[in-house]
Design an enzyme around this catalytic site. Structure first.
Site, mmCIF file in Angstrom:
data_model
loop_
_atom_site.group_PDB
_atom_site.id
_atom_site.type_symbol
_atom_site.label_atom_id
_atom_site.label_comp_id
_atom_site.label_asym_id
_atom_site.label_seq_id
_atom_site.Cartn_x
_atom_site.Cartn_y
_atom_site.Cartn_z
ATOM 1 N N HIS B 62 0.223 -1.100 -0.071
ATOM 2 C CA HIS B 62 0.245 -0.123 -0.098
ATOM 3 C C HIS B 62 0.678 1.154 0.473
ATOM 4 O O HIS B 62 0.953 1.480 0.974
ATOM 5 C CB HIS B 62 -1.036 0.092 0.926
ATOM 6 C CG HIS B 62 -2.164 1.166 0.902
ATOM 7 N ND1 HIS B 62 -3.274 1.353 1.630
ATOM 8 C CD2 HIS B 62 -2.026 2.284 0.528
ATOM 9 C CE1 HIS B 62 -3.678 1.767 1.857
ATOM 10 N NE2 HIS B 62 -3.194 2.793 0.748
ATOM 11 N N LEU B 65 2.669 6.720 -4.646
ATOM 12 C CA LEU B 65 3.476 7.164 -5.777
ATOM 13 C C LEU B 65 2.987 8.752 -6.357
ATOM 14 O O LEU B 65 4.235 8.668 -6.599
ATOM 15 C CB LEU B 65 4.414 5.486 -6.572
ATOM 16 C CG LEU B 65 4.184 4.212 -6.140
ATOM 17 C CD1 LEU B 65 4.741 3.626 -6.869
ATOM 18 C CD2 LEU B 65 5.515 4.921 -5.354
ATOM 19 N N ARG B 66 2.011 8.881 -6.842
ATOM 20 C CA ARG B 66 2.014 9.756 -7.339
ATOM 21 C C ARG B 66 1.861 10.533 -8.140
ATOM 22 O O ARG B 66 1.501 11.664 -9.012
ATOM 23 C CB ARG B 66 2.823 11.368 -6.174
ATOM 24 C CG ARG B 66 1.949 11.111 -4.737
ATOM 25 C CD ARG B 66 1.342 11.215 -4.200
ATOM 26 N NE ARG B 66 1.051 11.287 -2.407
ATOM 27 C CZ ARG B 66 -0.562 11.364 -2.240
ATOM 28 N NH1 ARG B 66 -1.239 10.793 -2.831
ATOM 29 N NH2 ARG B 66 -0.117 11.276 -0.740
ATOM 30 N N ASN B 283 -5.246 10.132 7.336
ATOM 31 C CA ASN B 283 -6.667 8.966 7.176
ATOM 32 C C ASN B 283 -6.446 7.677 6.996
ATOM 33 O O ASN B 283 -5.580 7.291 6.032
ATOM 34 C CB ASN B 283 -7.769 9.845 6.538
ATOM 35 C CG ASN B 283 -9.168 9.526 6.448
ATOM 36 O OD1 ASN B 283 -9.553 8.654 7.906
ATOM 37 N ND2 ASN B 283 -9.449 9.662 5.539
ATOM 38 N N ASP B 310 0.859 2.259 3.825
ATOM 39 C CA ASP B 310 0.325 3.628 2.955
ATOM 40 C C ASP B 310 0.937 4.570 2.743
ATOM 41 O O ASP B 310 0.726 5.952 3.566
ATOM 42 C CB ASP B 310 -0.770 4.275 4.377
ATOM 43 C CG ASP B 310 -2.222 4.512 3.675
ATOM 44 O OD1 ASP B 310 -3.032 4.937 4.635
ATOM 45 O OD2 ASP B 310 -1.905 4.947 2.376
ATOM 46 N N HIS B 314 4.253 13.642 0.823
ATOM 47 C CA HIS B 314 3.070 15.200 0.458
ATOM 48 C C HIS B 314 4.174 16.178 0.466
ATOM 49 O O HIS B 314 4.740 16.451 1.534
ATOM 50 C CB HIS B 314 1.568 16.211 0.895
ATOM 51 C CG HIS B 314 0.461 15.022 1.070
ATOM 52 N ND1 HIS B 314 -0.495 15.078 0.249
ATOM 53 C CD2 HIS B 314 0.207 14.455 2.105
ATOM 54 C CE1 HIS B 314 -1.492 14.873 0.146
ATOM 55 N NE2 HIS B 314 -1.177 13.142 1.720
#
Lengths: 309, 436, 177
Positions: B62, B65-66, B283, B310, B314
């Site tokens: 999970h 990789l954007r 989240n 996860d 950012h």
């Protein structure tokens, strides 16, 4: 005192009493013909308000001017936000002009903490989101002490939207720190999780909560909350939780009724109670200036530990 | 090219092995595993120092990789570099890119980028619904054909029970697992933190654990109904564990994963050391100590099937804002192994074998991908762990483009010595004293 | 710690000053006393009593806290702000002869601050200064109109005035800092 006033959470009992005692002295200045002292002469205070507010902002402004400070009001209307400038950027721009203090009101909890991390100026929290409104709690305590001569041992009942209220959090912290017996009352949908851990009693029955109360503090209910299914209607809210003269009778005969304003008459409080002999609501407003003068004065001095600040 | 990993302690849960043996890699395959394998000419011999562990390449099922679309946060290349530095030989990446990976075009793009980076293997996870909008199914067969190994609408829950049912039935055709980010949107509202004392103290809108568990219960029921396979992503609430236990007991095909931050941290971290630290905002949110203890118990008793990070990079501009406005997510690839070794193995909660199970064969089985074992003939994906290496987490030297981690400065015991993918050494930690 | 004035001497000093006030002002009609916190306050009350005995009329008395007017606030100070206490001047000072009262006159800065404060309250006819001890070392051109005792001191010394109302005894002593 620390460099900033971010919340009651950071104040010791001694510091709270210092502010209240200093406010006593400050109040007299408002009774003089020339309502000014030169104490903050040459100091610049920026009132940075991201949320509209007449009452709090005016109160701060008068307090600042009475101390001879130069005040600058920035009402961040939507334009800056629309242009996408972040709080951090706005703050750094203001900081570049070297104000001595910034009074911040913002819709996000923790906004003052963010500012305090990046600004050397002293930060005073004028209300951040749902978190704290420390000067309100201080002026509330000042008002209570005026009438009751003490805070310790008093039964103080707070009624209203407990969940969304920053005034509540600050007051709970302050009143429990000073030894009051605090009761909270509101719809179960609006009771914050774990609030009992702050040392308060929670009841959903107004009658039980106000029985023999020395102080009743009403919180504003935003009518929009109906749409979040927090309560069915304003009418029902008033029936179950509204402060009516009947309910006030269950408190002690010398009870005082408080409200941080602005009031919703007929929603959380009946007009005859708001305007009645027990109400000290207007005094709260008057005391706000003295308390804020005290805070400005006490914060303007040197910092105990410049390194740690 | 042959490489012999000599004399190390090999822990291979899939083959029930925990012994000092040699592992011979030939090209991109494991060719032999056994004692005292004879050395042929041209074989590179690597003496495994005492204390290091040789295990099947770890798989993080999970990660975000954007790329495509948010390359300022991370790219496939930087994400893979972070992965191998974190000891992972493979990652499965979520489809909430821009555009969403709901078609072969994006899948192939991601795979191409991964091939160019030539570091970790990348297994794309395709969207459940078109655009992840929760209305129509995405072209799951096309996604499968292009190389997706599972489907998820992660970032969002699979919006409705009906859509989840259909997804389970349809993806089941290809034996693909549906991975659900369980979250009832109405209960979540505009919450930003766990509903609890920390949120109350800080004046933050809360998200109750039941927002997650309600949907976990839903998914278990639908897995039973359809015979499909559901995997609960980043499980955070103790009530969700109950749902998984219930489902497994009844024979439903349900698995779940937990993140290291959920078994290490609680929502107390919102208050201190740095109040309103947006590097603690993710989240599902960090929850109460009871939930953390329940997750540890789930790891121990086998309810939890995998550890996955996860990994949600950012850019610092995005995180350096008011708590309400900051995006959810923290990085995880480069801290997972150290956190797991320090807080699960060294604390005595689980054995090394169990940890490796959660990080290699577990994920491999759930995704249905090769790897996760050191069987003869298996792909030569190997991770060499250094369980006693003292590590200080340093965000500034991480290979991920983003530095949004709450663990910066943490001193942990345990790290990665080297990472091998398809027989190639893609990462060596100079501090571990290993000559690959 | 040498005592430079004992209780007896202090009482006679106050009596003497009261008479001087009456003489110089030819009566006490327009007089008002303002004591500077802290020890100027009980001094002002004693003088008010003494004047009342001489003349029969009550002289209005007020209390002045000069903290907010100090010129040394916020000058890169490290440490908390000095405590501010209430100022109470329950009468108009316009056209009055104000007698400012303090225990020790030293640099003159406290009196400068007091004058600034008083001006904000109104426009007195005149202001006269009463001090119990003048220890010299003025930094501003300030002089007292009525002095209990002139006490030459060195900068390393400090003068401590003790008053029964605050300290439990009447005494003035000099200390080496």
């Amino acid at each position: 005192m620390k460099k900033d006033l971010l919340g009651i959470a950071d104040l010791t009992r001694a510091e709270i009493y210092l502010i209240l005692d200093t406010a006593e002295a400050m109040r007299e200045i408002g009774q003089r013909p020339i309502k000014k002292v030169p104490t903050l002469r040459g100091k610049t205070v920026v009132n940075l308000f991201y949320e509209p507010s007449t009452r709090t902002r005016t109160s701060f402004e008068i307090a600042e001017k009475r101390l001879s400070a130069d005040t600058l009001n920035i009402a961040v209307a939507t334009s800056s936000v629309l242009k996408g400038e972040t709080l951090v950027d706005t703050a750094m721009n203001i900081e570049a002009m070297a104000p001595d203090m910034i009074v911040l009101r913002h819709a996000s909890s923790g906004a003052c903490h963010l500012l305090a991390r990046i600004c050397k100026s002293r930060i005073i929290n004028a209300g951040d989101g749902m978190h704290e409104h420390p000067t309100q709690a201080l002026l509330d305590a000042f008002t209570i002490r005026e009438h009751k001569k003490r805070i310790e041992g008093l039964k103080v009942t707070v009624v209203g939207d407990l969940l969304h209220s920053r005034v509540l959090r600050s007051n709970v912290l302050l009143l429990t720190k000073l030894g009051a017996d605090v009761w909270l009352c509101g719809p179960p949908t609006m009771v914050p999780s774990g609030i009992e851990r702050l040392g308060v009693r929670v009841s959903t029955s107004v009658d039980e909560a106000v029985a023999d109360a020395d102080v009743i503090m009403m919180l504003r209910i935003q009518q929009e909350r109906m749409h979040g299914a927090f309560f069915p209607s304003v009418r029902e809210y008033f029936t179950v939780f509204g402060m009516t003269a009947e309910r006030v009778k269950r408190a002690r005969p010398d009870v005082i009724i408080m409200h941080p304003g602005p009031m919703n008459r007929g929603v959380e409080i009946a007009s005859d109670v708001a305007d009645g002999p027990c109400s000290v609501i207007l005094e709260q407003v008057a005391n706000g200036v003295a308390v804020r003068m005290a805070v400005l004065y006490l914060l303007a001095g040197g910092v105990e530990d410049e390194e740690a600040a | 090219m042959k490489r012999l990993l000599k004399g190390g302690r090999v822990i291979d849960p899939a083959n029930g092995r925990d012994a000092h043996v040699d592992v011979l890699i030939d090209g991109d395959r494991i060719s032999r595993v056994g004692r005292d394998i004879p050395v042929e000419a041209g074989t590179r011999v690597v003496e495994i120092p005492a204390g290091l562990i040789v295990c099947p390449g770890l798989i993080d099922m999970h990660v975000h990789l954007r790329e495509p679309g948010q390359e300022h946060k991370e790219t496939v290349a930087s994400g893979c570099a972070a992965a191998v530095a974190g000891g992972f030989t493979a990652v499965a990446c979520m489809p909430n890119t821009v555009p969403v990976n709901d078609n072969a075009g994006v899948t192939e793009y991601v795979l191409k980028k991964a091939a160019e980076a030539n570091l970790a293997r990348v297994y794309p996870i395709g969207a459940v619904s078109r655009g992840q909008l929760g209305e129509q199914l995405a072209d799951i067969a096309e996604l499968r054909h292009a190389g997706c190994v599972a489907v998820s609408d992660d970032g969002h829950p699979v919006a409705t029970a009906l859509l989840m049912r259909r997804a389970l039935e349809y993806a089941g055709m290809f034996k693909m697992v549906v991975i659900d980010h369980c979250e009832d949107q109405t209960l979540k509202g505009d919450g930003v933190a766990n509903e609890g004392f920390a949120a109350t103290t800080l004046g933050l809108r809360g998200i109750p654990g039941e927002a997650e568990s309600i949907m976990a219960h839903r998914d278990v029921a639908l897995a039973e109904l359809t015979g499909g396979v559901v995997h609960i992503a980043h499980l955070s609430a103790r009530q969700s564990l109950d749902a998984v236990r219930y489902g497994k007991a009844r024979g439903a095909r349900v698995t779940c994963e937990v993140t290291p931050h959920h078994f290490v941290l609680t929502d107390d971290m919102l208050i201190s050391p740095r109040p309103y630290d947006t590097h603690v905002k993710m989240n599902p949110p960090l929850r109460d100590e009871i939930d953390r203890m329940a997750i540890l118990a789930g790891i121990v008793d086998g309810t939890v099937d995998a550890i996955a990070t996860d990994h949600a990079p950012h850019h610092y501009d995005e995180k350096d804002v008011e708590f309400d406005r900051a995006p959810f997510g923290i990085t995880g690839l480069e801290t997972a192994v150290s956190l797991s070794l320090d807080r699960l193995v060294h604390s005595g909660a689980i054995t090394l074998l169990r940890l490796i199970e959660l990080m290699a064969p577990g994920p491999a089985r759930i995704l249905g991908v090769p790897g996760g074992s050191l069987s003869e003939g298996a792909p030569a994906d190997v991770t060499i762990l250094a369980p006693d290496l003292r590590v200080t987490v340093s965000a500034s030297t991480m290979r991920s483009k983003s530095k949004n981690t709450p663990f910066d400065g943490w001193q942990l015991r345990g790290g990665v010595a080297a990472t091998v993918v398809a027989g190639r050494v893609v990462y060596v930690n100079d501090a571990a004293g290993l000559q690959m | 710690m040498p005592v430079v004035m004992d209780a007896d001497r202090m009482a006679r000093t106050f009596a003497r000053i009261a008479h001087e006030i009456v003489e110089r002002n030819r009566g006490i009609e327009e007089l008002a006393l303002v004591g500077i916190r802290t020890r100027g306050v009980p001094m002002a009350r004693r003088l008010a009593l003494a004047l009342g005995r001489i003349d029969g009329h009550e002289v209005p008395t007020g209390t002045l806290d000069i903290t907010l007017y100090r010129d040394d606030l916020m000058r890169h100070a490290v440490g908390p702000q000095p405590l501010v206490r209430r100022t109470e001047i329950p009468f108009s000072i316009d056209d009055k002869r104000i007698l400012l009262v303090d225990d020790v006159l030293y640099t003159g800065r406290t009196i400068r601050a007091a004058l600034d404060a008083l001006i904000d309250f109104g426009r007195p006819k005149l202001i006269q200064l009463i001090v119990l001890i003048d220890r010299g070392h003025r930094e501003l051109p300030i002089k007292a109109d009525y002095v209990g005792k002139n006490l030459p001191t060195s900068l390393s010394q400090s003068v401590q005035v003790h008053l029964t109302e605050i300290d439990g005894r009447d005494e003035v002593e000099i200390r080496e800092s």
